[in-house]
Design a protein around this motif. Structure first.
Motif, mmCIF file in Angstrom:
data_model
loop_
_atom_site.group_PDB
_atom_site.id
_atom_site.type_symbol
_atom_site.label_atom_id
_atom_site.label_comp_id
_atom_site.label_asym_id
_atom_site.label_seq_id
_atom_site.Cartn_x
_atom_site.Cartn_y
_atom_site.Cartn_z
ATOM 1 N N ALA A 84 41.254 46.827 29.800
ATOM 2 C CA ALA A 84 40.479 46.883 31.037
ATOM 3 C C ALA A 84 39.485 45.731 31.074
ATOM 4 O O ALA A 84 39.082 45.222 30.032
ATOM 5 C CB ALA A 84 39.742 48.214 31.129
ATOM 6 N N PRO A 85 39.091 45.296 32.264
ATOM 7 C CA PRO A 85 38.074 44.246 32.357
ATOM 8 C C PRO A 85 36.726 44.749 31.854
ATOM 9 O O PRO A 85 36.490 45.964 31.789
ATOM 10 C CB PRO A 85 38.034 43.930 33.860
ATOM 11 C CG PRO A 85 38.496 45.196 34.517
ATOM 12 C CD PRO A 85 39.528 45.776 33.591
ATOM 13 N N ALA A 86 35.855 43.826 31.507
ATOM 14 C CA ALA A 86 34.530 44.211 31.009
ATOM 15 C C ALA A 86 33.746 44.987 32.064
ATOM 16 O O ALA A 86 33.014 45.922 31.745
ATOM 17 C CB ALA A 86 33.751 42.962 30.574
ATOM 18 N N ARG A 87 33.938 44.604 33.340
ATOM 19 C CA ARG A 87 33.264 45.302 34.434
ATOM 20 C C ARG A 87 34.259 45.558 35.554
ATOM 21 O O ARG A 87 35.086 44.718 35.860
ATOM 22 C CB ARG A 87 32.095 44.464 34.977
ATOM 23 C CG ARG A 87 30.950 44.283 33.991
ATOM 24 C CD ARG A 87 29.815 43.507 34.621
ATOM 25 N NE ARG A 87 28.690 43.334 33.716
ATOM 26 C CZ ARG A 87 27.570 42.686 34.025
ATOM 27 N NH1 ARG A 87 27.434 42.164 35.254
ATOM 28 N NH2 ARG A 87 26.594 42.584 33.140
ATOM 29 N N TRP A 88 34.173 46.736 36.149
ATOM 30 C CA TRP A 88 35.022 47.062 37.283
ATOM 31 C C TRP A 88 34.327 46.637 38.565
ATOM 32 O O TRP A 88 33.122 46.856 38.733
ATOM 33 C CB TRP A 88 35.317 48.554 37.324
ATOM 34 C CG TRP A 88 36.071 49.037 36.118
ATOM 35 C CD1 TRP A 88 36.699 48.262 35.183
ATOM 36 C CD2 TRP A 88 36.264 50.384 35.714
ATOM 37 N NE1 TRP A 88 37.279 49.044 34.229
ATOM 38 C CE2 TRP A 88 37.024 50.358 34.516
ATOM 39 C CE3 TRP A 88 35.870 51.613 36.236
ATOM 40 C CZ2 TRP A 88 37.409 51.514 33.848
ATOM 41 C CZ3 TRP A 88 36.250 52.774 35.569
ATOM 42 C CH2 TRP A 88 37.014 52.722 34.397
ATOM 43 N N PRO A 89 35.069 46.049 39.522
ATOM 44 C CA PRO A 89 34.440 45.579 40.762
ATOM 45 C C PRO A 89 33.993 46.713 41.684
ATOM 46 O O PRO A 89 33.188 46.490 42.581
ATOM 47 C CB PRO A 89 35.542 44.735 41.412
ATOM 48 C CG PRO A 89 36.810 45.317 40.873
ATOM 49 C CD PRO A 89 36.487 45.731 39.463
ATOM 50 N N PHE A 90 34.517 47.925 41.469
ATOM 51 C CA PHE A 90 34.157 49.082 42.290
ATOM 52 C C PHE A 90 34.560 50.331 41.525
ATOM 53 O O PHE A 90 35.166 50.257 40.448
ATOM 54 C CB PHE A 90 34.830 49.032 43.666
ATOM 55 C CG PHE A 90 36.285 48.643 43.614
ATOM 56 C CD1 PHE A 90 37.268 49.586 43.298
ATOM 57 C CD2 PHE A 90 36.685 47.331 43.855
ATOM 58 C CE1 PHE A 90 38.600 49.242 43.230
ATOM 59 C CE2 PHE A 90 38.023 46.966 43.787
ATOM 60 C CZ PHE A 90 38.982 47.927 43.484
ATOM 61 N N ASP A 91 34.239 51.488 42.081
ATOM 62 C CA ASP A 91 34.559 52.757 41.443
ATOM 63 C C ASP A 91 36.056 53.029 41.593
ATOM 64 O O ASP A 91 36.535 53.332 42.684
ATOM 65 C CB ASP A 91 33.744 53.877 42.083
ATOM 66 C CG ASP A 91 33.973 55.225 41.402
ATOM 67 O OD1 ASP A 91 34.767 55.288 40.431
ATOM 68 O OD2 ASP A 91 33.362 56.217 41.855
ATOM 69 N N LEU A 92 36.788 52.941 40.496
ATOM 70 C CA LEU A 92 38.241 53.101 40.561
ATOM 71 C C LEU A 92 38.643 54.533 40.908
ATOM 72 O O LEU A 92 39.766 54.765 41.357
ATOM 73 C CB LEU A 92 38.874 52.682 39.235
ATOM 74 C CG LEU A 92 38.593 51.238 38.780
ATOM 75 C CD1 LEU A 92 39.476 50.875 37.591
ATOM 76 C CD2 LEU A 92 38.802 50.249 39.914
ATOM 77 N N ASN A 93 37.747 55.484 40.713
ATOM 78 C CA ASN A 93 38.051 56.855 41.101
ATOM 79 C C ASN A 93 38.139 57.023 42.610
ATOM 80 O O ASN A 93 38.619 58.054 43.092
ATOM 81 C CB ASN A 93 36.995 57.813 40.543
ATOM 82 C CG ASN A 93 37.223 58.135 39.080
ATOM 83 O OD1 ASN A 93 38.242 58.692 38.705
ATOM 84 N ND2 ASN A 93 36.266 57.751 38.234
ATOM 85 N N GLN A 94 37.664 56.024 43.358
ATOM 86 C CA GLN A 94 37.689 56.084 44.817
ATOM 87 C C GLN A 94 38.901 55.374 45.416
ATOM 88 O O GLN A 94 39.060 55.356 46.640
ATOM 89 C CB GLN A 94 36.398 55.473 45.387
ATOM 90 C CG GLN A 94 35.131 56.172 44.916
ATOM 91 C CD GLN A 94 35.123 57.647 45.241
ATOM 92 O OE1 GLN A 94 35.468 58.051 46.352
ATOM 93 N NE2 GLN A 94 34.744 58.476 44.270
ATOM 94 N N VAL A 95 39.752 54.771 44.583
ATOM 95 C CA VAL A 95 40.939 54.085 45.101
ATOM 96 C C VAL A 95 41.894 55.127 45.677
ATOM 97 O O VAL A 95 42.265 56.086 44.988
ATOM 98 C CB VAL A 95 41.639 53.286 43.987
ATOM 99 C CG1 VAL A 95 42.921 52.635 44.509
ATOM 100 C CG2 VAL A 95 40.700 52.220 43.434
ATOM 101 N N PRO A 96 42.306 54.997 46.934
ATOM 102 C CA PRO A 96 43.172 56.014 47.547
ATOM 103 C C PRO A 96 44.596 55.948 47.022
ATOM 104 O O PRO A 96 45.041 54.933 46.488
ATOM 105 C CB PRO A 96 43.112 55.665 49.042
ATOM 106 C CG PRO A 96 42.846 54.188 49.063
ATOM 107 C CD PRO A 96 41.943 53.934 47.886
ATOM 108 N N ASP A 97 45.318 57.052 47.180
ATOM 109 C CA ASP A 97 46.729 57.090 46.804
ATOM 110 C C ASP A 97 47.527 56.067 47.597
ATOM 111 O O ASP A 97 47.141 55.670 48.709
ATOM 112 C CB ASP A 97 47.316 58.476 47.100
ATOM 113 C CG ASP A 97 46.875 59.519 46.089
ATOM 114 O OD1 ASP A 97 46.313 59.148 45.045
ATOM 115 O OD2 ASP A 97 47.092 60.712 46.355
#
Length: 203
Positions: free
Chosen positions: A52-65
């Motif tokens: 995984a990258p050192a930092r995520w650009p956004f909350d990946l739990n919010q990525v839609p199906d």
């Protein structure tokens, strides 16, 4: 992981082989997914570690199906028989259901931006996955039986090629399922064109 295993097979013992053995152990410890996959248009350095990258650009739990839609299936191209690591695979070419239970892994930075087996560019932040024989493209429901979480992914790549593993998830899909910590059990169900047309895939 397979690179590390090949090092172990080639290690003949003795003091001179010790550095190779240590390198293999370190590589094995750092593997989170399968680096060996069907040939792509862009070569990836096999020595580079995935993750995984050192930092995520956004909350990946919010990525839609992924939103299922009917897409034509080709008999050739990404759906023709192929070989990886000495094993032959024959992808499905018909719109048929498929249900499996097994282990899921995920792939991230090492393949981000590289072509997938379907020719699309891999985006670890999209809801996609790789499967060794599911027709490309396909849509599938992936469920984590340990926590009940489910996601819908678009299958556009080949892999994984480790025994027991049945699907390779994008980073976002792994995070949403709660399996980003490593290899985890999942249940996979391919969505047929008829289920997509009549909406019966929705729960």
């Amino acid at each position: 992981m397979m690179l590390a295993l090949s090092f172990l097979r080639s290690w003949g013992g003795g003091r001179r082989g010790l550095p190779v053995l240590l390198a293999a152990v370190l590589l094995t410890a750092g593997c989170s997914t399968t680096p060996e996959r069907a040939p792509r248009g862009k070569r990836v350095d096999p020595a580079a570690r995935d993750g995984a990258p050192a930092r995520w650009p956004f909350d990946l739990n919010q990525v839609p199906d992924a939103q299922p839609r009917v897409e034509p299936l080709r008999r050739g191209g990404p759906n023709k028989p192929y070989q990886v690591l000495g094993r032959s695979y024959v992808p499905m070419t018909a719109d048929e259901p498929l249900r499996e239970s097994g282990l899921a892994s995920w792939y991230g930075t090492k393949f981000h931006g590289a072509p997938t087996a379907s020719g699309e560019i891999y985006d670890m932040y999209a809801m996609t996955a790789a499967h060794p024989t599911m027709p490309l493209p396909s849509y599938a429901r992936v469920r984590n039986p340990l926590n009940g979480r489910e996601v819908i992914v678009r299958v556009n790549d080949r892999g994984p090629f480790h025994p027991g593993r049945i699907i390779d998830l994008s980073l976002s899909a792994a995070v949403r399922l709660g399996v980003a910590g490593g290899v985890s059990p999942v249940e996979v169900e391919r969505l047929t064109h008829e289920e997509i047309r009549n909406g019966s895939w929705q729960r």
